[in-house]
Design an enzyme around this catalytic site. Structure first.
Site, PDB file in Angstrom:
ATOM      1  N   LEU A  33      -0.231   1.273  -0.086  1.00 27.15           N
ATOM      2  CA  LEU A  33      -2.123   1.467  -0.854  1.00 27.15           C
ATOM      3  C   LEU A  33      -2.676   2.202   0.008  1.00 27.15           C
ATOM      4  O   LEU A  33      -2.230   2.820   0.882  1.00 27.15           O
ATOM      5  CB  LEU A  33      -1.938   0.122  -0.147  1.00 27.15           C
ATOM      6  CG  LEU A  33      -1.215  -1.401  -1.407  1.00 27.15           C
ATOM      7  CD1 LEU A  33      -2.102  -2.681  -1.115  1.00 27.15           C
ATOM      8  CD2 LEU A  33      -1.060  -1.425  -2.293  1.00 27.15           C
ATOM      9  N   HIS A  34      -2.932   2.715  -0.918  1.00 25.83           N
ATOM     10  CA  HIS A  34      -4.369   3.583  -1.382  1.00 25.83           C
ATOM     11  C   HIS A  34      -5.843   3.194  -1.275  1.00 25.83           C
ATOM     12  O   HIS A  34      -5.865   2.513  -1.964  1.00 25.83           O
ATOM     13  CB  HIS A  34      -3.901   5.084  -1.155  1.00 25.83           C
ATOM     14  CG  HIS A  34      -3.441   5.267  -2.290  1.00 25.83           C
ATOM     15  ND1 HIS A  34      -4.262   5.125  -3.438  1.00 25.83           N
ATOM     16  CD2 HIS A  34      -2.221   5.624  -2.849  1.00 25.83           C
ATOM     17  CE1 HIS A  34      -3.525   5.414  -4.756  1.00 25.83           C
ATOM     18  NE2 HIS A  34      -2.543   5.844  -4.601  1.00 25.83           N
ATOM     19  N   GLY A  36      -7.333   4.765  -3.926  1.00 23.42           N
ATOM     20  CA  GLY A  36      -7.373   4.069  -5.396  1.00 23.42           C
ATOM     21  C   GLY A  36      -6.253   2.809  -5.307  1.00 23.42           C
ATOM     22  O   GLY A  36      -7.399   2.228  -6.502  1.00 23.42           O
ATOM     23  N   HIS A  37      -5.388   2.412  -4.990  1.00 23.32           N
ATOM     24  CA  HIS A  37      -5.295   0.803  -5.172  1.00 23.32           C
ATOM     25  C   HIS A  37      -6.573   0.051  -5.347  1.00 23.32           C
ATOM     26  O   HIS A  37      -6.650  -0.846  -5.834  1.00 23.32           O
ATOM     27  CB  HIS A  37      -4.252   0.977  -4.712  1.00 23.32           C
ATOM     28  CG  HIS A  37      -2.708   1.198  -4.792  1.00 23.32           C
ATOM     29  ND1 HIS A  37      -1.964   2.140  -3.421  1.00 23.32           N
ATOM     30  CD2 HIS A  37      -1.840   1.292  -5.333  1.00 23.32           C
ATOM     31  CE1 HIS A  37      -1.200   2.926  -3.901  1.00 23.32           C
ATOM     32  NE2 HIS A  37      -1.116   2.157  -5.683  1.00 23.32           N
ATOM     33  N   GLN A  64      12.046   1.014 -12.889  1.00 26.43           N
ATOM     34  CA  GLN A  64      11.635   2.602 -13.195  1.00 26.43           C
ATOM     35  C   GLN A  64      12.066   4.007 -12.372  1.00 26.43           C
ATOM     36  O   GLN A  64      10.894   4.888 -12.583  1.00 26.43           O
ATOM     37  CB  GLN A  64       9.930   2.104 -13.806  1.00 26.43           C
ATOM     38  CG  GLN A  64       9.571   2.522 -12.194  1.00 26.43           C
ATOM     39  CD  GLN A  64       8.192   2.071 -12.212  1.00 26.43           C
ATOM     40  OE1 GLN A  64       7.651   0.612 -12.382  1.00 26.43           O
ATOM     41  NE2 GLN A  64       7.313   2.352 -11.972  1.00 26.43           N
ATOM     42  N   GLY A 154      -4.550   2.002 -13.192  1.00 34.95           N
ATOM     43  CA  GLY A 154      -5.527   3.318 -12.561  1.00 34.95           C
ATOM     44  C   GLY A 154      -5.246   4.490 -14.624  1.00 34.95           C
ATOM     45  O   GLY A 154      -4.156   4.318 -14.561  1.00 34.95           O
ATOM     46  N   GLN A 160       1.046   5.587 -19.089  1.00 35.44           N
ATOM     47  CA  GLN A 160       1.638   4.333 -18.628  1.00 35.44           C
ATOM     48  C   GLN A 160       0.031   3.286 -18.993  1.00 35.44           C
ATOM     49  O   GLN A 160       0.354   2.103 -19.969  1.00 35.44           O
ATOM     50  CB  GLN A 160       1.559   4.110 -16.855  1.00 35.44           C
ATOM     51  CG  GLN A 160       1.699   2.273 -16.526  1.00 35.44           C
ATOM     52  CD  GLN A 160       2.028   2.930 -15.088  1.00 35.44           C
ATOM     53  OE1 GLN A 160       3.078   2.958 -14.615  1.00 35.44           O
ATOM     54  NE2 GLN A 160       0.992   2.157 -14.736  1.00 35.44           N
TER      55      GLN A 160
HETATM   56  P1  AMP Z   1       1.615   2.279  -8.235  1.00 35.89           P
HETATM   57  O1  AMP Z   1       1.785   1.697  -6.969  1.00 35.89           O
HETATM   58  O2  AMP Z   1       2.041   3.605  -7.936  1.00 35.89           O
HETATM   59  O3  AMP Z   1       2.444   2.004  -9.260  1.00 35.89           O
HETATM   60  O4  AMP Z   1       0.173   2.503  -8.803  1.00 35.89           O
HETATM   61  C1  AMP Z   1      -0.614   1.137  -8.892  1.00 35.89           C
HETATM   62  C2  AMP Z   1      -1.512   0.831  -9.808  1.00 35.89           C
HETATM   63  O5  AMP Z   1      -2.543   1.879  -9.099  1.00 35.89           O
HETATM   64  C3  AMP Z   1      -1.651   2.391 -10.565  1.00 35.89           C
HETATM   65  O6  AMP Z   1      -2.161   1.541 -11.799  1.00 35.89           O
HETATM   66  C4  AMP Z   1      -1.727   3.155 -10.875  1.00 35.89           C
HETATM   67  O7  AMP Z   1      -2.162   3.899 -11.987  1.00 35.89           O
HETATM   68  C5  AMP Z   1      -2.900   3.113  -9.642  1.00 35.89           C
HETATM   69  N1  AMP Z   1      -3.601   4.610  -9.132  1.00 35.89           N
HETATM   70  C6  AMP Z   1      -2.529   5.140  -9.099  1.00 35.89           C
HETATM   71  N2  AMP Z   1      -2.921   6.214  -7.668  1.00 35.89           N
HETATM   72  C7  AMP Z   1      -4.421   5.829  -8.035  1.00 35.89           C
HETATM   73  C8  AMP Z   1      -5.875   6.673  -7.585  1.00 35.89           C
HETATM   74  N3  AMP Z   1      -5.550   8.028  -7.307  1.00 35.89           N
HETATM   75  N4  AMP Z   1      -6.465   6.364  -8.034  1.00 35.89           N
HETATM   76  C9  AMP Z   1      -6.775   5.112  -9.482  1.00 35.89           C
HETATM   77  N5  AMP Z   1      -5.680   3.980  -9.100  1.00 35.89           N
HETATM   78  C10 AMP Z   1      -4.585   5.050  -9.382  1.00 35.89           C
END
Ligand code: AMP
Length: 286
Positions: A33-34, A36-37, A64, A154, A160
């Site tokens: 997680l970062h 954004g998450h 996927q 996101g 997506q």
């Molecule tokens: P992931 O773990 O990459 O599958 O992402 C999980 C969710 O976090 C998805 O809905 C992504 O679109 C969202 N996400 C990923 N990167 C960001 C970001 N930089 N800012 C906001 N949401 C994000």
């Protein structure tokens, strides 16, 4: 914070909450997680309130990933993820195993997939042909397990989010989809778990994706521009970063995802760029 790895236990909890009239907010992730998450988790909490429940799933979904992609080395740090989510006041983290999510897959007994047939054809779908089938299938499964009232995705993964919204509308999933803005590093690079793969030189050049979005915004600020022309200009702009290899840059209608001939304010732009084996994506409304 409860950590649940069995589907039956998660469904029991979700049904209990549903019976009590408790709203459920859900954020699906692949972990590592970062910020954004975490912003999606905050958005989910805001939607369901302090009386509601927030569920975050951490699951690196094998269906996927294409066989040539980075499934085996996708970054993971469950301990750190759990600490961050506990600090944010998440109620439940759902972390199923592959055997739990796809029982019998290895004996060929899993054979039902959800396929969106229109919005998933271009861009990420063209470059990664089986990707969205895996995404829609796992998200549908997760919705059936977590029973959310609201789910947050996101804008970083614009296509997506559009496909999930279409799936929810087409198949009448009783869930509201929220799309939250892209969080960026200080220099503008969109936060992504995959940024970890970049070496320092690649990391420095990766900001070219953001700069390309900014350049396109500036180009259409006062007038519309032919898509082919802007595409060629941006290709040159991006490959000025010596480590960058452009996969695609597209201009399209944000609702239908149909490509546009003439790019203007409000057109959506998306791009994918390789740095070595690492593939980065970004997008913005111009
Ligand atoms: P992931 O773990 O990459 O599958 O992402 C999980 C969710 O976090 C998805 O809905 C992504 O679109 C969202 N996400 C990923 N990167 C960001 C970001 N930089 N800012 C906001 N949401 C994000």
């Amino acid at each position: 914070m409860q950590i649940v790895s069995s589907i039956a236990a998660m469904q029991r909890l979700a049904k209990k909450w549903q019976r009590a009239g408790t709203r459920i907010g859900f954020v699906p992730t692949m972990g590592y997680l970062h910020a954004g998450h975490l912003s999606l988790v905050r958005a989910a909490r805001k939607r369901v309130g302090t009386n509601g429940k927030v569920v975050v799933s951490i699951y690196v979904n094998p269906t996927q990933f294409a066989p040539t992609e980075d499934l085996a080395k996708y970054p993971r740090d469950l301990k750190r993820d759990l600490k961050l989510l506990r600090e944010l006041g998440v109620d439940v983290v759902f972390t199923p195993s592959d055997a739990e999510m796809y029982p019998g897959k290895f004996e060929n007994r899993f054979s039902t997939y959800i396929v969106e047939e229109k919005l998933s054809q271009m861009m990420e779908g063209a470059s990664r042909p089986t990707h969205f089938r895996g995404v829609t299938t796992v998200v549908a499964k997760l919705f059936n397990i977590v029973l959310p009232d609201v789910a947050v995705f996101g804008q970083k993964d614009f296509q997506q989010a559009a496909i999930i919204k279409r799936m929810v509308a087409d198949l009448n999933f009783p869930v509201k989809i929220i799309v939250a803005p892209t969080l960026r590093e200080r220099d503008g690079l969109a936060m992504s778990s995959r940024n970890k793969y970049l070496d320092p030189e690649q990391r420095a050049q990766a900001v070219i994706l953001y700069h390309a979005l900014q350049a396109a915004k500036a180009a259409v600020k006062k007038k519309s521009v032919a898509g082919g022309r802007l595409q060629a200009d941006l290709k040159e702009f991006i490959t000025a970063a010596p480590l960058a290899r452009l996969d695609y840059v597209e201009f399209f209608d944000p609702e239908t995802l149909e490509p546009v001939k003439q790019v203007k304010r409000g057109t959506q732009m998306a791009l994918a760029v390789f740095f070595g084996k690492t593939r980065l994506i970004d997008n913005a409304g111009l």
